[in-house]
Design an enzyme around this catalytic site. Structure first.
Site, short mmCIF file in Angstrom:
data_model
loop_
_atom_site.label_atom_id
_atom_site.label_comp_id
_atom_site.label_asym_id
_atom_site.label_seq_id
_atom_site.Cartn_x
_atom_site.Cartn_y
_atom_site.Cartn_z
N ARG A 132 -9.52 1.44 8.84
CA ARG A 132 -9.36 -0.15 9.09
C ARG A 132 -10.32 -0.76 10.01
O ARG A 132 -10.35 -1.97 10.13
CB ARG A 132 -8.08 -0.10 10.03
CG ARG A 132 -6.82 -0.66 9.41
CD ARG A 132 -5.60 -0.43 10.32
NE ARG A 132 -4.36 -1.05 9.94
CZ ARG A 132 -3.42 -0.54 9.34
NH1 ARG A 132 -3.32 0.74 9.24
NH2 ARG A 132 -2.39 -1.19 9.19
N ARG B 122 -0.56 -9.11 13.42
CA ARG B 122 -1.11 -7.88 12.45
C ARG B 122 -2.08 -8.69 11.23
O ARG B 122 -3.09 -8.19 11.00
CB ARG B 122 -0.11 -7.18 11.93
CG ARG B 122 0.84 -6.11 12.81
CD ARG B 122 2.00 -5.60 12.29
NE ARG B 122 1.93 -5.07 11.07
CZ ARG B 122 2.92 -4.87 10.36
NH1 ARG B 122 4.35 -5.38 10.74
NH2 ARG B 122 2.96 -4.26 9.22
N ARG C 247 11.51 -7.13 4.57
CA ARG C 247 11.54 -5.78 5.04
C ARG C 247 11.93 -5.39 6.25
O ARG C 247 12.57 -4.51 6.59
CB ARG C 247 10.33 -5.09 4.60
CG ARG C 247 9.76 -3.97 5.17
CD ARG C 247 8.31 -3.46 4.76
NE ARG C 247 7.43 -3.76 5.81
CZ ARG C 247 6.17 -3.49 5.77
NH1 ARG C 247 5.67 -2.97 4.42
NH2 ARG C 247 5.29 -3.64 6.72
N ARG D 75 11.43 -1.15 11.54
CA ARG D 75 9.98 -1.07 12.19
C ARG D 75 9.85 -1.99 13.39
O ARG D 75 10.34 -3.10 13.04
CB ARG D 75 8.84 -1.36 11.08
CG ARG D 75 8.48 -0.22 10.10
CD ARG D 75 7.50 -0.52 9.34
NE ARG D 75 6.17 -1.00 9.80
CZ ARG D 75 5.15 -0.82 9.42
NH1 ARG D 75 4.91 -0.14 8.13
NH2 ARG D 75 3.73 -1.08 9.98
N LYS E 184 0.84 -1.15 -0.12
CA LYS E 184 0.06 -0.01 0.28
C LYS E 184 0.80 1.34 0.11
O LYS E 184 0.51 2.19 -0.77
CB LYS E 184 -0.85 -0.04 1.30
CG LYS E 184 -2.00 -1.03 1.24
CD LYS E 184 -2.77 -0.70 2.44
CE LYS E 184 -2.65 -0.82 3.79
NZ LYS E 184 -1.99 -1.97 4.32
P1 AMP Z 1 0.66 0.71 8.80
O1 AMP Z 1 1.69 1.36 8.54
O2 AMP Z 1 -0.56 1.15 8.21
O3 AMP Z 1 0.82 -0.86 8.56
O4 AMP Z 1 0.19 0.74 10.36
C1 AMP Z 1 1.03 0.48 11.39
C2 AMP Z 1 0.29 0.26 12.67
O5 AMP Z 1 -0.19 1.46 13.23
C3 AMP Z 1 -0.49 -0.79 12.47
O6 AMP Z 1 -0.42 -2.09 12.66
C4 AMP Z 1 -1.55 -0.25 13.70
O7 AMP Z 1 -1.26 -0.56 15.20
C5 AMP Z 1 -1.42 1.22 13.68
N1 AMP Z 1 -2.42 1.86 12.75
C6 AMP Z 1 -2.24 2.58 11.59
N2 AMP Z 1 -3.50 2.90 11.02
C7 AMP Z 1 -4.49 2.61 12.07
C8 AMP Z 1 -5.79 2.80 11.87
N3 AMP Z 1 -6.21 3.25 10.82
N4 AMP Z 1 -6.45 2.26 12.90
C9 AMP Z 1 -5.79 1.51 13.95
N5 AMP Z 1 -4.43 1.37 14.05
C10 AMP Z 1 -3.85 1.96 13.20
#
Ligand code: AMP
Length: 200
Positions: free
Chosen positions: A89, A145, A128, A134, A14
Site C-alpha cells: 500500500r 480511508r 456493506r 467491520r 479486491k
Molecule cells: P483492507 O481489508 O485491505 O481494506 O485493510 C483494512 C485496514 O487494515 C486498512 O484500512 C489499514 O488500516 C490496514 N492495512 C491493511 N493492509 C495494510 C497495508 N498493506 N499497509 C498499511 N495498512 C494496512
C-alpha cells in the site's frame, strides 16, 4: 505460475475478486487486512496495536506491516503462485516485496488495478457496513480511508506502471463481468507474458 497484486481503493471489490482468482488459478491469497482483522479478533498485542490505526482509517506503519507479513506468511510466501490483496500500500512496502521476491528469483508479474468511481465506493462500503461488522466501514472512516488511498497508495501505481506491469480494469460493472476482465488479463499474461494495459 504467476504472482499477482490486486490493487484498488477500498470498496473496489479486491477481496471478492481475489477469492475467485484464488479458486480459478490455484493461487495463495495474502491479505494483510484479513491478517490484521484476525489479530484484532484474537485480541493479540499486535491486534491491539494495529486497531489504533485501522479504526481511524489510517495505514498501519510500514515496519509493523512488513514484520507481521514475514512472521505470519513466511510459509505462504514459499508457494509457487501468490496473490497480494491490500498489500503493498506504500512504495516502501512495494520495494520490500520486490526485494523479498527477488531473493526467491520470482518477481511480481502482474498488477491488476480495479478502478471504481468515488460515489460508487461510498455506496458499496456504506451498504456493506451494515452487515460486514467491520469497525472501519462507517462514513467518517471511509472518507479517511479514501483520502489515505489517494495520498499514500495511488502513487504506488506509478511505481508499477514504470515497470510495465499494470493492467487497468473498470470495476464499474457487476462482479461476474469484472472477473471476466481480470481472467482475460491473467490468461493473456500466462499465454504470452503480455500485460494488457487497458481492458474494456
Ligand atoms: P483492507 O481489508 O485491505 O481494506 O485493510 C483494512 C485496514 O487494515 C486498512 O484500512 C489499514 O488500516 C490496514 N492495512 C491493511 N493492509 C495494510 C497495508 N498493506 N499497509 C498499511 N495498512 C494496512
Amino acid at each position: 505460475m504467476i504472482n499477482l497484486v490486486i490493487f484498488g481503493p477500498p470498496g473496489s471489490g479486491k477481496g471478492t475478486q481475489s477469492a475467485r482468482i484464488v479458486e480459478k488459478y490455484d493461487l495463495t491469497h495474502l491479505s494483510t487486512g484479513d491478517l490484521f482483522r484476525e489479530e484484532m479478533e484474537n485480541q493479540t498485542p499486535l491486534g491491539k496495536e494495529v486497531s489504533q490505526y485501522i479504526d481511524k482509517g489510517l495505514l498501519v506503519p510500514d515496519d509493523i506491516v512488513l514484520k507481521m507479513l514475514f512472521r505470519r506468511a513466511s510459509d505462504d510466501l514459499e508457494s509457487p503462485g501468490l496473490i497480494f490483496d491490500g498489500f503493498p500500500r506504500t512504495t516502501v512496502q512495494a520495494i520490500a516485496l520486490d526485494e523479498l521476491l527477488e531473493g526467491k528469483g520470482i518477481p511480481v508479474n502482474l498488477v491488476i488495478s480495479v478502478e471504481v468511481e468515488e460515489k460508487e465506493l461510498y455506496k458499496r462500503i456504506l451498504g456493506r457496513g451494515e452487515d460486514s461488522g467491520r469497525s472501519d466501514d462507517s462514513e467518517d472512516i471511509v472518507r479517511q480511508r479514501l483520502d489515505v488511498y489517494k495520498q499514500q497508495t495511488m502513487p504506488l501505481l506509478e511505481y508499477y506502471k514504470k515497470q510495465g506491469k499494470v493492467a487497468c480494469i473498470s470495476g464499474m460493472c457487476n462482479v461476474d463481468k469484472v472477473f471476466e476482465k481480470i481472467s482475460h488479463a491473467i490468461d493473456t499474461y500466462m499465454e504470452s507474458r503480455t500485460v494488457l494495459r487497458e481492458i474494456d
